[in-house]
Design a protein around this motif. Structure first.
Motif, PDB file in Angstrom:
ATOM      1  N   PHE A 109       0.843  -1.191   0.000  1.00 37.26           N
ATOM      2  CA  PHE A 109       0.000   0.000   0.000  1.00 37.26           C
ATOM      3  C   PHE A 109       0.881   1.244   0.000  1.00 37.26           C
ATOM      4  O   PHE A 109       0.648   2.203  -0.748  1.00 37.26           O
ATOM      5  CB  PHE A 109      -0.899  -0.041   1.239  1.00 37.26           C
ATOM      6  CG  PHE A 109      -1.971   1.016   1.307  1.00 37.26           C
ATOM      7  CD1 PHE A 109      -2.130   1.999   0.331  1.00 37.26           C
ATOM      8  CD2 PHE A 109      -2.852   1.026   2.380  1.00 37.26           C
ATOM      9  CE1 PHE A 109      -3.137   2.953   0.423  1.00 37.26           C
ATOM     10  CE2 PHE A 109      -3.864   1.974   2.481  1.00 37.26           C
ATOM     11  CZ  PHE A 109      -4.000   2.940   1.502  1.00 37.26           C
ATOM     12  N   ARG A 125      -7.457  -3.957  -3.581  1.00 36.19           N
ATOM     13  CA  ARG A 125      -7.774  -3.845  -2.165  1.00 36.19           C
ATOM     14  C   ARG A 125      -6.576  -3.210  -1.466  1.00 36.19           C
ATOM     15  O   ARG A 125      -5.429  -3.599  -1.725  1.00 36.19           O
ATOM     16  CB  ARG A 125      -8.065  -5.214  -1.544  1.00 36.19           C
ATOM     17  CG  ARG A 125      -9.272  -5.938  -2.129  1.00 36.19           C
ATOM     18  CD  ARG A 125     -10.571  -5.231  -1.765  1.00 36.19           C
ATOM     19  NE  ARG A 125     -11.745  -5.921  -2.268  1.00 36.19           N
ATOM     20  CZ  ARG A 125     -12.284  -5.701  -3.476  1.00 36.19           C
ATOM     21  NH1 ARG A 125     -11.723  -4.823  -4.306  1.00 36.19           N
ATOM     22  NH2 ARG A 125     -13.368  -6.346  -3.851  1.00 36.19           N
ATOM     23  N   PHE A 126      -6.853  -2.267  -0.580  1.00 34.53           N
ATOM     24  CA  PHE A 126      -5.794  -1.536   0.117  1.00 34.53           C
ATOM     25  C   PHE A 126      -5.965  -1.712   1.619  1.00 34.53           C
ATOM     26  O   PHE A 126      -7.080  -1.637   2.143  1.00 34.53           O
ATOM     27  CB  PHE A 126      -5.863  -0.044  -0.223  1.00 34.53           C
ATOM     28  CG  PHE A 126      -5.714   0.266  -1.693  1.00 34.53           C
ATOM     29  CD1 PHE A 126      -4.473   0.571  -2.231  1.00 34.53           C
ATOM     30  CD2 PHE A 126      -6.824   0.250  -2.534  1.00 34.53           C
ATOM     31  CE1 PHE A 126      -4.336   0.855  -3.585  1.00 34.53           C
ATOM     32  CE2 PHE A 126      -6.691   0.534  -3.888  1.00 34.53           C
ATOM     33  CZ  PHE A 126      -5.446   0.832  -4.413  1.00 34.53           C
ATOM     34  N   ILE A 164      -9.996  -1.491   2.258  1.00 32.36           N
ATOM     35  CA  ILE A 164     -10.861  -0.663   1.425  1.00 32.36           C
ATOM     36  C   ILE A 164     -10.743  -1.119  -0.026  1.00 32.36           C
ATOM     37  O   ILE A 164      -9.676  -1.531  -0.484  1.00 32.36           O
ATOM     38  CB  ILE A 164     -10.550   0.841   1.559  1.00 32.36           C
ATOM     39  CG1 ILE A 164      -9.112   1.162   1.117  1.00 32.36           C
ATOM     40  CG2 ILE A 164     -10.765   1.298   2.991  1.00 32.36           C
ATOM     41  CD1 ILE A 164      -8.833   2.649   1.087  1.00 32.36           C
ATOM     42  N   GLU A 168     -13.862   2.802  -2.842  1.00 31.88           N
ATOM     43  CA  GLU A 168     -13.652   3.628  -1.658  1.00 31.88           C
ATOM     44  C   GLU A 168     -12.314   4.350  -1.726  1.00 31.88           C
ATOM     45  O   GLU A 168     -12.209   5.520  -1.334  1.00 31.88           O
ATOM     46  CB  GLU A 168     -13.738   2.793  -0.388  1.00 31.88           C
ATOM     47  CG  GLU A 168     -13.689   3.636   0.875  1.00 31.88           C
ATOM     48  CD  GLU A 168     -13.978   2.871   2.148  1.00 31.88           C
ATOM     49  OE1 GLU A 168     -13.961   3.501   3.230  1.00 31.88           O
ATOM     50  OE2 GLU A 168     -14.220   1.646   2.072  1.00 31.88           O
ATOM     51  N   ALA A 169     -11.284   3.666  -2.228  1.00 31.36           N
ATOM     52  CA  ALA A 169      -9.981   4.313  -2.389  1.00 31.36           C
ATOM     53  C   ALA A 169     -10.077   5.488  -3.359  1.00 31.36           C
ATOM     54  O   ALA A 169      -9.443   6.531  -3.160  1.00 31.36           O
ATOM     55  CB  ALA A 169      -8.948   3.303  -2.882  1.00 31.36           C
ATOM     56  N   HIS A 170     -10.890   5.338  -4.387  1.00 34.09           N
ATOM     57  CA  HIS A 170     -11.115   6.444  -5.324  1.00 34.09           C
ATOM     58  C   HIS A 170     -11.841   7.583  -4.626  1.00 34.09           C
ATOM     59  O   HIS A 170     -11.482   8.763  -4.773  1.00 34.09           O
ATOM     60  CB  HIS A 170     -11.914   5.947  -6.531  1.00 34.09           C
ATOM     61  CG  HIS A 170     -12.178   6.993  -7.555  1.00 34.09           C
ATOM     62  ND1 HIS A 170     -13.310   7.774  -7.551  1.00 34.09           N
ATOM     63  CD2 HIS A 170     -11.441   7.401  -8.633  1.00 34.09           C
ATOM     64  CE1 HIS A 170     -13.283   8.618  -8.570  1.00 34.09           C
ATOM     65  NE2 HIS A 170     -12.157   8.411  -9.235  1.00 34.09           N
ATOM     66  N   ILE A 174      -7.283   8.411  -2.944  1.00 36.12           N
ATOM     67  CA  ILE A 174      -6.072   7.589  -3.045  1.00 36.12           C
ATOM     68  C   ILE A 174      -5.860   7.151  -4.489  1.00 36.12           C
ATOM     69  O   ILE A 174      -4.743   7.226  -5.014  1.00 36.12           O
ATOM     70  CB  ILE A 174      -6.185   6.358  -2.122  1.00 36.12           C
ATOM     71  CG1 ILE A 174      -6.245   6.797  -0.653  1.00 36.12           C
ATOM     72  CG2 ILE A 174      -5.023   5.400  -2.345  1.00 36.12           C
ATOM     73  CD1 ILE A 174      -6.630   5.685   0.314  1.00 36.12           C
ATOM     74  N   VAL A 175      -6.915   6.710  -5.122  1.00 37.71           N
ATOM     75  CA  VAL A 175      -6.869   6.219  -6.502  1.00 37.71           C
ATOM     76  C   VAL A 175      -7.372   7.307  -7.448  1.00 37.71           C
ATOM     77  O   VAL A 175      -8.395   7.947  -7.188  1.00 37.71           O
ATOM     78  CB  VAL A 175      -7.746   4.946  -6.634  1.00 37.71           C
ATOM     79  CG1 VAL A 175      -8.013   4.602  -8.093  1.00 37.71           C
ATOM     80  CG2 VAL A 175      -7.072   3.778  -5.927  1.00 37.71           C
TER      81      VAL A 175
END
Length: 256
Positions: A109, A125-126, A164, A168-170, A174-175
């Motif tokens: 990560f 997945r993070f 996450i 959700e990361a987006h 994060i993404v």
């Protein structure tokens, strides 16, 4: 070799390639990563770096089986080696793209967070998984994560080892973008190639300004900005950008 490296045109590609362990890093992999990033940094032909993982995983973190029985001295040496490559990626004055499919856990990560742009597949997945093995995040993880999602959320993600997904990361910033599994590689290649065609010196100085600006007051940042602007306007890339604008044609940057 646990890591693969290749160069196509101006893009360097580093791939974690030990899928039997979901690309978890042992010490040999960490050393190879340092060697590759050093090569990318020092090779003027490389104007962008793409980081990927093979076998349906980005990087599942550190190889826990290699931790057992390590002395404090050995663990400190391991961390110092990890910190060298962490700092090299953080300071790299070339665009870095991470293409994440499957798990990006622990240090995986944090390696993704060192990229300038993260693209993800729906399977991504993070997780800051360190609490599961009762250790603290390495690879600059909490520093990087807090500057992306905020201090309180970063603490919660560490304390709960929350997993996450890509969406959700987006949503958390994060993404950058999500692409279908079979399109991720091509989309990441295309983005890295586009960035490699850009003004490398301006990109590099801009990254350095952002990184230093996170930890200084506004007056100091403005002085950094003035110095960078004075330098960048003397480069061939700037002269080419101005000429192409006047001549109404696409620029042809050379990275100097």
């Amino acid at each position: 070799m646990p890591l693969l490296y290749s160069r196509s045109e101006s893009v360097g590609r580093m791939t974690f390639d030990f899928p039997e362990k979901k690309n978890a890093l042992d010490q040999d992999a960490r050393k190879e990563m340092e060697r590759i990033v050093t090569q990318v940094r020092d090779d003027d032909r490389v104007r962008a770096l793409l980081i990927t993982g093979a076998g349906g995983a980005f990087c599942a973190g550190g190889d826990i089986s290699t931790f057992a029985g390590s002395s404090p001295v050995a663990m400190r040496d391991r961390m110092k080696q990890q910190h060298r490559v962490t700092r090299m990626l953080y300071d790299l004055e070339k665009p870095v793209v991470a293409a994440v499919a499957g798990p990006a856990f622990g240090v995986g990560f944090n390696i993704a967070l060192l990229a300038d742009v993260i693209l993800a597949a729906p399977s991504a997945r993070f997780c800051q998984a360190y609490a599961r093995v009762a250790i603290v995040p390495d690879g600059g993880g909490l520093y990087l994560l807090a500057r992306t999602v905020g201090t309180q959320r970063a603490k919660a993600m560490f304390l709960t080892a929350q997993v996450i997904d890509a969406q959700e990361a987006h949503d958390l910033g994060i993404v950058h973008a999500i692409h279908e599994e079979d399109a991720l590689d091509a989309e990441a290649d295309a983005l890295a190639a586009r960035l490699a065609e850009g003004p490398t010196r301006a990109f590099g100085l801009g990254k350095s300004m952002l990184n230093r600006g996170m930890d200084c007051d506004f007056a100091t940042y403005l002085e950094i900005e003035a110095t960078a602007e004075a330098h960048i306007m003397q480069t061939a890339d700037h002269r080419e950008a101005v000429a192409s604008f006047k001549e109404k044609r696409p620029p042809r940057f050379v990275g100097s």
